[in-house]
Design an enzyme around this catalytic site. Sequence first.
Site, PDB file in Angstrom:
ATOM      1  N   ASP A  70       0.813  -1.232   0.000  1.00 51.49           N
ATOM      2  CA  ASP A  70       0.000   0.000   0.000  1.00 51.49           C
ATOM      3  C   ASP A  70       0.845   1.280   0.000  1.00 51.49           C
ATOM      4  O   ASP A  70       0.498   2.249  -0.666  1.00 51.49           O
ATOM      5  CB  ASP A  70      -1.060  -0.010   1.112  1.00 51.49           C
ATOM      6  CG  ASP A  70      -0.459  -0.071   2.494  1.00 51.49           C
ATOM      7  OD1 ASP A  70       0.710  -0.478   2.624  1.00 51.49           O
ATOM      8  OD2 ASP A  70      -1.162   0.287   3.459  1.00 51.49           O
ATOM      9  N   ASP A  75       1.706 -10.263   2.902  1.00 46.82           N
ATOM     10  CA  ASP A  75       0.844 -10.040   4.068  1.00 46.82           C
ATOM     11  C   ASP A  75      -0.660 -10.218   3.776  1.00 46.82           C
ATOM     12  O   ASP A  75      -1.436 -10.378   4.703  1.00 46.82           O
ATOM     13  CB  ASP A  75       1.067  -8.625   4.619  1.00 46.82           C
ATOM     14  CG  ASP A  75       2.505  -8.389   5.042  1.00 46.82           C
ATOM     15  OD1 ASP A  75       3.195  -9.377   5.341  1.00 46.82           O
ATOM     16  OD2 ASP A  75       2.945  -7.223   5.059  1.00 46.82           O
ATOM     17  N   ARG A 118       6.689 -31.414  23.273  1.00 48.23           N
ATOM     18  CA  ARG A 118       6.914 -29.994  23.579  1.00 48.23           C
ATOM     19  C   ARG A 118       5.815 -29.066  23.055  1.00 48.23           C
ATOM     20  O   ARG A 118       4.984 -29.461  22.229  1.00 48.23           O
ATOM     21  CB  ARG A 118       8.218 -29.541  22.902  1.00 48.23           C
ATOM     22  CG  ARG A 118       9.443 -29.842  23.716  1.00 48.23           C
ATOM     23  CD  ARG A 118      10.680 -29.419  22.965  1.00 48.23           C
ATOM     24  NE  ARG A 118      11.841 -29.566  23.811  1.00 48.23           N
ATOM     25  CZ  ARG A 118      13.088 -29.688  23.367  1.00 48.23           C
ATOM     26  NH1 ARG A 118      13.336 -29.674  22.080  1.00 48.23           N
ATOM     27  NH2 ARG A 118      14.080 -29.802  24.214  1.00 48.23           N
ATOM     28  N   MET A 173       5.043 -13.632  10.012  1.00 49.09           N
ATOM     29  CA  MET A 173       4.993 -12.245   9.517  1.00 49.09           C
ATOM     30  C   MET A 173       3.560 -11.815   9.205  1.00 49.09           C
ATOM     31  O   MET A 173       2.615 -12.572   9.411  1.00 49.09           O
ATOM     32  CB  MET A 173       5.856 -12.118   8.270  1.00 49.09           C
ATOM     33  CG  MET A 173       7.337 -12.003   8.548  1.00 49.09           C
ATOM     34  SD  MET A 173       8.203 -11.651   7.012  1.00 49.09           S
ATOM     35  CE  MET A 173       9.818 -11.211   7.658  1.00 49.09           C
ATOM     36  N   GLU A 191       2.997 -11.449  13.988  1.00 45.73           N
ATOM     37  CA  GLU A 191       3.969 -10.510  14.569  1.00 45.73           C
ATOM     38  C   GLU A 191       3.298  -9.224  15.061  1.00 45.73           C
ATOM     39  O   GLU A 191       3.828  -8.542  15.929  1.00 45.73           O
ATOM     40  CB  GLU A 191       5.078 -10.188  13.576  1.00 45.73           C
ATOM     41  CG  GLU A 191       4.588  -9.487  12.309  1.00 45.73           C
ATOM     42  CD  GLU A 191       5.713  -9.150  11.336  1.00 45.73           C
ATOM     43  OE1 GLU A 191       6.893  -9.281  11.693  1.00 45.73           O
ATOM     44  OE2 GLU A 191       5.387  -8.740  10.204  1.00 45.73           O
ATOM     45  N   ARG A 247       9.379 -23.894  23.280  1.00 44.50           N
ATOM     46  CA  ARG A 247      10.373 -23.173  22.475  1.00 44.50           C
ATOM     47  C   ARG A 247       9.646 -22.132  21.616  1.00 44.50           C
ATOM     48  O   ARG A 247       8.488 -22.342  21.242  1.00 44.50           O
ATOM     49  CB  ARG A 247      11.107 -24.116  21.530  1.00 44.50           C
ATOM     50  CG  ARG A 247      11.904 -25.204  22.227  1.00 44.50           C
ATOM     51  CD  ARG A 247      13.170 -24.654  22.868  1.00 44.50           C
ATOM     52  NE  ARG A 247      14.009 -25.698  23.404  1.00 44.50           N
ATOM     53  CZ  ARG A 247      13.867 -26.242  24.619  1.00 44.50           C
ATOM     54  NH1 ARG A 247      12.876 -25.852  25.412  1.00 44.50           N
ATOM     55  NH2 ARG A 247      14.693 -27.180  25.042  1.00 44.50           N
ATOM     56  N   ARG A 251       9.372 -15.205   3.128  1.00 42.31           N
ATOM     57  CA  ARG A 251       9.239 -14.315   1.974  1.00 42.31           C
ATOM     58  C   ARG A 251      10.062 -14.806   0.793  1.00 42.31           C
ATOM     59  O   ARG A 251       9.919 -14.313  -0.326  1.00 42.31           O
ATOM     60  CB  ARG A 251       9.705 -12.914   2.393  1.00 42.31           C
ATOM     61  CG  ARG A 251       8.774 -11.840   1.938  1.00 42.31           C
ATOM     62  CD  ARG A 251       8.995 -10.562   2.675  1.00 42.31           C
ATOM     63  NE  ARG A 251      10.186  -9.865   2.284  1.00 42.31           N
ATOM     64  CZ  ARG A 251      10.640  -8.781   2.901  1.00 42.31           C
ATOM     65  NH1 ARG A 251       9.979  -8.298   3.945  1.00 42.31           N
ATOM     66  NH2 ARG A 251      11.726  -8.177   2.506  1.00 42.31           N
TER      67      ARG A 251
HETATM   68  O1  F6P Z   1       5.372  -6.548   4.262  1.00 43.33           O
HETATM   69  C1  F6P Z   1       6.111  -7.712   4.162  1.00 43.33           C
HETATM   70  C2  F6P Z   1       6.916  -7.971   5.412  1.00 43.33           C
HETATM   71  O2  F6P Z   1       7.627  -9.188   5.242  1.00 43.33           O
HETATM   72  C3  F6P Z   1       6.118  -8.002   6.716  1.00 43.33           C
HETATM   73  O3  F6P Z   1       5.425  -9.199   6.889  1.00 43.33           O
HETATM   74  C4  F6P Z   1       7.199  -7.731   7.722  1.00 43.33           C
HETATM   75  O4  F6P Z   1       6.675  -7.125   8.879  1.00 43.33           O
HETATM   76  C5  F6P Z   1       8.120  -6.779   7.008  1.00 43.33           C
HETATM   77  O5  F6P Z   1       7.862  -6.939   5.616  1.00 43.33           O
HETATM   78  C6  F6P Z   1       9.580  -6.996   7.269  1.00 43.33           C
HETATM   79  O6  F6P Z   1      10.288  -5.993   6.640  1.00 43.33           O
HETATM   80  P1  F6P Z   1      11.868  -6.034   6.413  1.00 43.33           P
HETATM   81  O7  F6P Z   1      12.135  -6.976   5.278  1.00 43.33           O
HETATM   82  O8  F6P Z   1      12.230  -4.639   6.094  1.00 43.33           O
HETATM   83  O9  F6P Z   1      12.491  -6.554   7.682  1.00 43.33           O
END
Ligand code: F6P
Length: 367
Positions: free
Chosen positions: A105, A152, A187, A194, A251, A279, A288
Amino acid sequence: PRKIAILTSGGDAPGMNACVRAVVRYGISKGCEMYAIYEGYQGMVDGGDRIRKMDWKSVRGWMRVGGTSIGTARCKAFQTAEGRIQGAENLIKEGIDSIIVCGGDGSLTGADVFRSEWPTHVENLKKTNRITEEEAERHKHLTIVGLVGSIDNDMSSTDITIGAVTSLHRICEAVDSINTTAMSHSRAFVVEVMGRHCGWLALMAGIATGADFVFIPERPPGEEDWRSRLCEVAQRHRQLGKRKTIIIVAEGALDNSLKPIKSEEIKDILTDRLGLDTRVTTLGHVQRGGSPCAADRILATIQSVEAVRAVLTSKPDTPSPLIISRNNQIMSTSLMKAVELTHEVAKAISEKNFARAMELRDPQFAE
Ligand code: F6P
């Protein structure tokens, strides 16, 4: 011929290369001259060999390659007026009249702002003799079309964003692996995923792996009672004979006082209250990376074809389009409207209107 450039911006997402490939090849098949702007908006500001003409062969083999081979960057220069004027000059000098932006965005908002300022930039460049009268006349308008590339799945108005399904696969594979070691040792694992302020990855991973408990920002639990509820559910599942406990935490997870819920605290609760050997695994950027799955390759390809079509049919006085998918149909909506709706989610969460946040994200999961 029309001269169309593609750039990728913001965090990379699997499928971005499939976008570049399809945009370049479909554009060429429609008689357009195609360009790639390397390193996102930074490349537009830098110009020179960062803006490269692409031919059919330039993108050979790109479909299956993860990340973005034309690079991406978070560009400070493009946030200044001078940076954007420089970017406009570089585009005009190359004769580029349209840009397809694949990003999240923030990147898409930047593109729309650039388009709205365009006539002022052209006027400025003409006055200061950086471009000729003829160039100014030929470049009265800039066409912008958006494609949403983000793991995301946080953009409103579209069911799915390019890269999200691949990322979900990665998470599921990781949790499947964690399951075997968790079972062996009986465990508990807290798996942090993310998604920035969006809980889609966490929620879907929770369903796909049969996790015991999921924390997401759009449906925050009570400040006090989430700890006891977590223990009650984990214990009940143990009593049913389960040898493992899997908790998935987005996160961006919050409680209903808008305080972040931290993986380490969840671990301490499971350890101290239930005596579970626990853990924490933070999956990080592995989510990613890597090759896009078939669904993302297909989504990227058909949305990119639509993006080139949108360039070719766009009018100077209509809002910039964003290519989206709704109920399995590829269509376009107003880029700025989609961005505004996305911001409304954050606003609803900050006002503790969680039902609205969930509804804006995905009505299907509001229940
Ligand atoms: O927007 C994609 C994303 O991977 C999010 O899920 C994550 O919070 C952020 O980017 C991490 O950003 P960077 O790669 O700058 O650490």
